[in-house]
Write a protein that holds these residues in place. Structure first.
Motif, mmCIF file in Angstrom:
data_model
loop_
_atom_site.group_PDB
_atom_site.id
_atom_site.type_symbol
_atom_site.label_atom_id
_atom_site.label_comp_id
_atom_site.label_asym_id
_atom_site.label_seq_id
_atom_site.Cartn_x
_atom_site.Cartn_y
_atom_site.Cartn_z
ATOM 1 N N TYR A 267 -24.637 -147.768 15.284
ATOM 2 C CA TYR A 267 -23.679 -147.187 15.892
ATOM 3 C C TYR A 267 -23.751 -145.536 15.781
ATOM 4 C CZ TYR A 267 -21.388 -151.484 15.812
ATOM 5 O OH TYR A 267 -21.202 -152.913 15.968
ATOM 6 N N PRO A 268 -23.592 -144.959 16.868
ATOM 7 C CA PRO A 268 -23.824 -143.394 16.928
ATOM 8 C C PRO A 268 -22.676 -142.662 15.892
ATOM 9 C CG PRO A 268 -22.551 -143.979 18.878
ATOM 10 C CD PRO A 268 -22.942 -145.288 18.276
ATOM 11 N N GLY A 269 -22.715 -141.403 15.804
ATOM 12 C CA GLY A 269 -21.894 -140.865 14.904
ATOM 13 C C GLY A 269 -22.030 -139.221 14.862
ATOM 14 N N PRO A 270 -21.397 -138.606 13.936
ATOM 15 C CA PRO A 270 -21.344 -137.019 14.113
ATOM 16 C C PRO A 270 -22.587 -136.550 13.247
ATOM 17 C CG PRO A 270 -19.707 -137.792 12.407
ATOM 18 C CD PRO A 270 -20.291 -139.079 12.949
ATOM 19 N N GLY A 271 -23.626 -137.251 12.847
ATOM 20 C CA GLY A 271 -24.640 -136.941 12.019
ATOM 21 C C GLY A 271 -24.698 -137.831 10.849
ATOM 22 N N LEU A 272 -25.834 -137.597 9.905
ATOM 23 C CA LEU A 272 -25.959 -138.456 8.811
ATOM 24 C C LEU A 272 -25.394 -137.750 7.420
ATOM 25 C CD1 LEU A 272 -29.447 -139.948 9.590
ATOM 26 C CD2 LEU A 272 -27.332 -140.817 9.909
ATOM 27 N N GLY A 273 -24.889 -138.629 6.788
ATOM 28 C CA GLY A 273 -24.613 -137.943 5.421
ATOM 29 C C GLY A 273 -25.003 -139.033 4.257
ATOM 30 N N GLY A 274 -24.713 -138.576 3.044
ATOM 31 C CA GLY A 274 -25.020 -139.356 1.945
ATOM 32 C C GLY A 274 -26.455 -139.102 1.165
ATOM 33 N N HIS A 275 -26.588 -139.567 0.153
ATOM 34 C CA HIS A 275 -27.956 -139.212 -0.766
ATOM 35 C C HIS A 275 -29.054 -139.720 -0.310
ATOM 36 C CE1 HIS A 275 -26.609 -142.816 -2.285
ATOM 37 N NE2 HIS A 275 -27.734 -143.135 -3.162
ATOM 38 N N CYS A 276 -29.144 -140.923 0.735
ATOM 39 C CA CYS A 276 -30.268 -141.601 1.123
ATOM 40 C C CYS A 276 -30.862 -141.351 2.518
ATOM 41 C CB CYS A 276 -30.020 -143.069 1.068
ATOM 42 S SG CYS A 276 -29.692 -143.488 -0.606
ATOM 43 N N ILE A 277 -29.865 -141.457 3.554
ATOM 44 C CA ILE A 277 -30.427 -141.687 4.841
ATOM 45 C C ILE A 277 -31.020 -140.272 5.347
ATOM 46 C CG2 ILE A 277 -29.948 -142.364 7.303
ATOM 47 C CD1 ILE A 277 -30.138 -144.590 5.223
ATOM 48 N N PRO A 278 -30.084 -139.156 5.089
ATOM 49 C CA PRO A 278 -30.713 -137.991 5.836
ATOM 50 C C PRO A 278 -31.792 -137.408 4.902
ATOM 51 C CG PRO A 278 -28.294 -137.793 4.903
ATOM 52 C CD PRO A 278 -29.024 -139.089 4.547
ATOM 53 N N ALA A 339 -15.704 -137.444 3.471
ATOM 54 C CA ALA A 339 -16.757 -138.097 2.627
ATOM 55 C C ALA A 339 -17.851 -138.377 3.797
ATOM 56 C CB ALA A 339 -16.142 -139.282 2.432
ATOM 57 N N TYR A 340 -18.893 -138.891 3.568
ATOM 58 C CA TYR A 340 -20.123 -139.187 4.436
ATOM 59 C C TYR A 340 -19.951 -140.442 5.028
ATOM 60 C CZ TYR A 340 -22.718 -142.278 1.538
ATOM 61 O OH TYR A 340 -23.148 -143.452 0.718
ATOM 62 N N MET A 347 -19.269 -136.913 -0.917
ATOM 63 C CA MET A 347 -19.337 -136.027 0.183
ATOM 64 C C MET A 347 -20.782 -135.335 0.244
ATOM 65 S SD MET A 347 -17.222 -132.722 -0.817
ATOM 66 C CE MET A 347 -18.548 -131.713 -0.353
ATOM 67 N N ARG A 348 -21.580 -135.981 -0.388
ATOM 68 C CA ARG A 348 -23.075 -135.548 -0.118
ATOM 69 C C ARG A 348 -23.521 -135.493 1.062
ATOM 70 N NH1 ARG A 348 -26.015 -138.731 -5.141
ATOM 71 N NH2 ARG A 348 -24.393 -140.278 -4.332
ATOM 72 N N GLU A 349 -24.186 -134.345 1.620
ATOM 73 C CA GLU A 349 -24.730 -134.085 2.831
ATOM 74 C C GLU A 349 -23.750 -134.517 4.228
ATOM 75 O OE1 GLU A 349 -27.853 -132.746 2.892
ATOM 76 O OE2 GLU A 349 -28.038 -132.818 0.932
ATOM 77 N N SER A 350 -22.505 -134.473 3.695
ATOM 78 C CA SER A 350 -21.597 -135.088 4.908
ATOM 79 C C SER A 350 -21.490 -133.967 6.290
ATOM 80 C CB SER A 350 -20.214 -135.077 4.284
ATOM 81 O OG SER A 350 -19.242 -135.230 5.363
ATOM 82 N N PRO A 351 -21.548 -134.740 7.285
ATOM 83 C CA PRO A 351 -21.536 -133.919 8.479
ATOM 84 C C PRO A 351 -20.477 -133.180 8.656
ATOM 85 C CG PRO A 351 -21.504 -136.061 9.257
ATOM 86 C CD PRO A 351 -21.895 -136.145 7.699
ATOM 87 N N SER A 352 -19.273 -133.545 7.986
ATOM 88 C CA SER A 352 -18.046 -132.761 7.927
ATOM 89 C C SER A 352 -18.211 -131.237 7.669
ATOM 90 C CB SER A 352 -16.884 -133.523 7.049
ATOM 91 O OG SER A 352 -16.717 -134.797 7.743
ATOM 92 N N LEU A 353 -19.032 -131.038 6.487
ATOM 93 C CA LEU A 353 -19.055 -129.710 6.276
ATOM 94 C C LEU A 353 -19.790 -128.993 7.138
ATOM 95 C CD1 LEU A 353 -20.442 -130.664 2.636
ATOM 96 C CD2 LEU A 353 -18.083 -129.918 3.133
ATOM 97 N N ARG A 354 -20.748 -129.282 7.827
ATOM 98 C CA ARG A 354 -21.500 -128.680 8.846
ATOM 99 C C ARG A 354 -20.465 -128.448 10.124
ATOM 100 N NH1 ARG A 354 -27.086 -130.311 11.239
ATOM 101 N NH2 ARG A 354 -26.378 -128.441 12.507
ATOM 102 N N ILE A 355 -19.485 -129.423 10.392
ATOM 103 C CA ILE A 355 -18.638 -129.308 11.540
ATOM 104 C C ILE A 355 -17.700 -128.195 10.974
ATOM 105 C CG2 ILE A 355 -16.743 -130.517 12.699
ATOM 106 C CD1 ILE A 355 -18.787 -133.113 12.449
ATOM 107 N N ILE A 356 -17.287 -128.161 9.752
ATOM 108 C CA ILE A 356 -16.309 -127.052 9.501
ATOM 109 C C ILE A 356 -16.847 -125.628 9.506
ATOM 110 C CG2 ILE A 356 -15.056 -126.174 7.614
ATOM 111 C CD1 ILE A 356 -14.464 -128.947 6.519
#
Length: 445
Positions: A267-278, A339-340, A347-356
């Motif tokens: 599924y699409p989303g606002p960007g990747l987050g977390g400690h693994c996938i990005p 949260a990612y 919230m590691r690497e969460s796209p929410s932080l970049r969006i803010i």
């Protein structure tokens, strides 16, 4: 002649008499330590963060999906304790390393946590111990980085101590896949190390998958996460392709996944987050350069996923233009979910932080709501956001924003109330439609 070091350790593992140490009491190490203690082993959790140690010894969890009650029960049974004293490593038979492996600012592997941990182990390493690395990393780390540090103690791998790699496979927030249910891939530095590591995990999880070497196990972990990153990138690119055609990517995926073979939904989303996938794909692209092998597919996927926060902001700007008759400059925006991924407090690497950051860089004002993260902690890339607190969840609060962006679709959020209260919604997770509530003033992104 008495039993060998390996035979003695195997016997202690089989009898649940082996002491197990888990280094790194985070989202990987703590669930593993809890599982080992629940299976009857005496477990010591080691961490340099004394606040974590204090909380654990008081039976308090700081991870949302690990209950304090479960930790308190283990403490009462004297099966689990935590410490910052790494001298206790000498008491243990099995030491499992679960420390972070981030990227540095140049998107290169940062193995500093593995190296410093290896140096701590080396100072207390003794004959007959089994050392297992679980941290996600590039192929060759166990044998080329960890092993030489440990052998600088004067002890030899495969003779005096045993070394293996088994990648973590935690999925925080997934109630259906606990640590004990997830199969463990194991590769050892020699057949004896493999047998011993398989015996440890065989006592903890439902299935052990043996592979020929630590390098193969390291590569398997990267392959799992690259597979996800690439397919999410494909879903994100299809979203961009279908939008000008006025085709809903979410409806397309729901239709496509009815095929009983040959298709797996991502599924699409606002960007990747977390400690693994990005992060993990870049461990392989970095290692591939050593062999002169291009990784165009992986890097393209990274570019697509990394571009999604900007796409979300453009969608927000357009929605404000169309619906509110105003631009993003000067607008007030509520970001729902920090949260990612849903239902976790990570919230590691969460796209929410970049969006803010992007909203405020365009002259807007951004607040957030997340029931799992009441306050933004200090982060390396978004230090200026530290200390901001989640707003309350009242209709009067929501109504005062010009727009709401759903970035993380936590299950506990009242999407019906959000739909009634928000002036307009930019939904990056299809949460409003999945909740079956009013879709007026909703823009998908």
């Amino acid at each position: 002649m008495g039993p060998s070091l390996a035979e003695n350790l195997a016997s202690r593992i089989a009898a649940r008499e082996a002491g197990i140490g888990v280094i790194g009491m985070g989202y990987v190490g703590l669930p593993l330590a809890r599982t080992a203690a629940e299976q009857g082993f005496e477990v010591v959790g080691l961490d340099i963060d004394r606040r974590k140690v204090k909380a654990l010894n008081a039976g308090r969890s700081y991870i949302s999906h690990i209950s304090s009650e479960s930790l308190a029960d283990l403490r009462k049974g004297r099966r689990f304790s935590a410490t910052s004293d790494f001298a206790r490593l000498a008491e243990l038979d099995v030491v499992i390393v679960c420390v972070p492996t981030p990227l540095n600012r140049h998107r290169e592997p940062d193995l500093s946590f593995i190296v410093s941990t290896a140096q701590r182990i080396r100072r207390h390493l003794r004959r007959g111990q089994l050392i297992i690395l679980e941290s996600t990393t590039y192929p060759g780390t166990t044998n080329d980085v960890l092993k030489p540090i440990l052998e600088s103690s004067g002890l030899d791998s495969g003779v005096d101590f045993f070394l293996a790699y088994s990648p973590e496979r935690e999925d925080p927030g997934n109630q259906d896949q606990s640590t004990a249910k997830i199969p463990k891939v194991v590769g050892g530095d020699g057949s004896t190390a493999l047998d011993l590591a398989a015996a440890v995990y065989g006592a903890l999880v439902s299935k052990v998958v043996r592979v020929s070497s630590p390098e193969t196990a390291e590569a398997a972990k990267l392959t799992e996460n690259i597979f996800r990153a690439v397919n999410i990138a494909l879903a994100n690119e299809l979203k961009l392709v279908f939008e000008p055609m006025k085709i809903d990517i979410w409806e397309v995926i729901e239709a496509a996944k009815t095929k009983p073979f040959g298709f797996m939904p991502f599924y699409p989303g606002p960007g990747l987050g977390g400690h693994c996938i990005p992060i993990d794909p870049f461990y392989l692209t970095w290692k591939a350069r050593e062999f002169g092998v291009p990784t165009r597919f992986i890097e393209l996927a990274g570019e697509i996923n990394d571009s999604m926060p900007r796409f979300v902001i453009e969608r927000l700007s357009k929605a404000l233009d169309q619906s509110a008759r105003r631009g993003l400059n000067g607008a007030s925006v509520l970001v729902v979910g920090l949260a990612y991924k849903k239902n976790v407090d990570d919230m590691r690497e969460s796209p929410s932080l970049r969006i803010i950051d992007l909203i405020e860089g365009r002259g807007g004002r951004a607040d957030y709501y997340d029931p799992f993260i009441p306050e933004i902690p200090s982060t390396r890339d978004h230090a200026e956001l530290a200390g901001r607190r989640s707003i309350g969840w009242e209709r009067s609060e929501i109504e005062r924003y010009d727009a709401v962006i759903i970035v993380t679709d936590h299950d506990g959020i009242d999407y019906a109330e959000l739909s009634r209260s928000a002036k307009l919604i930019v939904d990056t997770r299809n949460a409003i439609e999945r909740a079956g509530v009013c879709k007026a003033r909703v823009f998908k992104a």
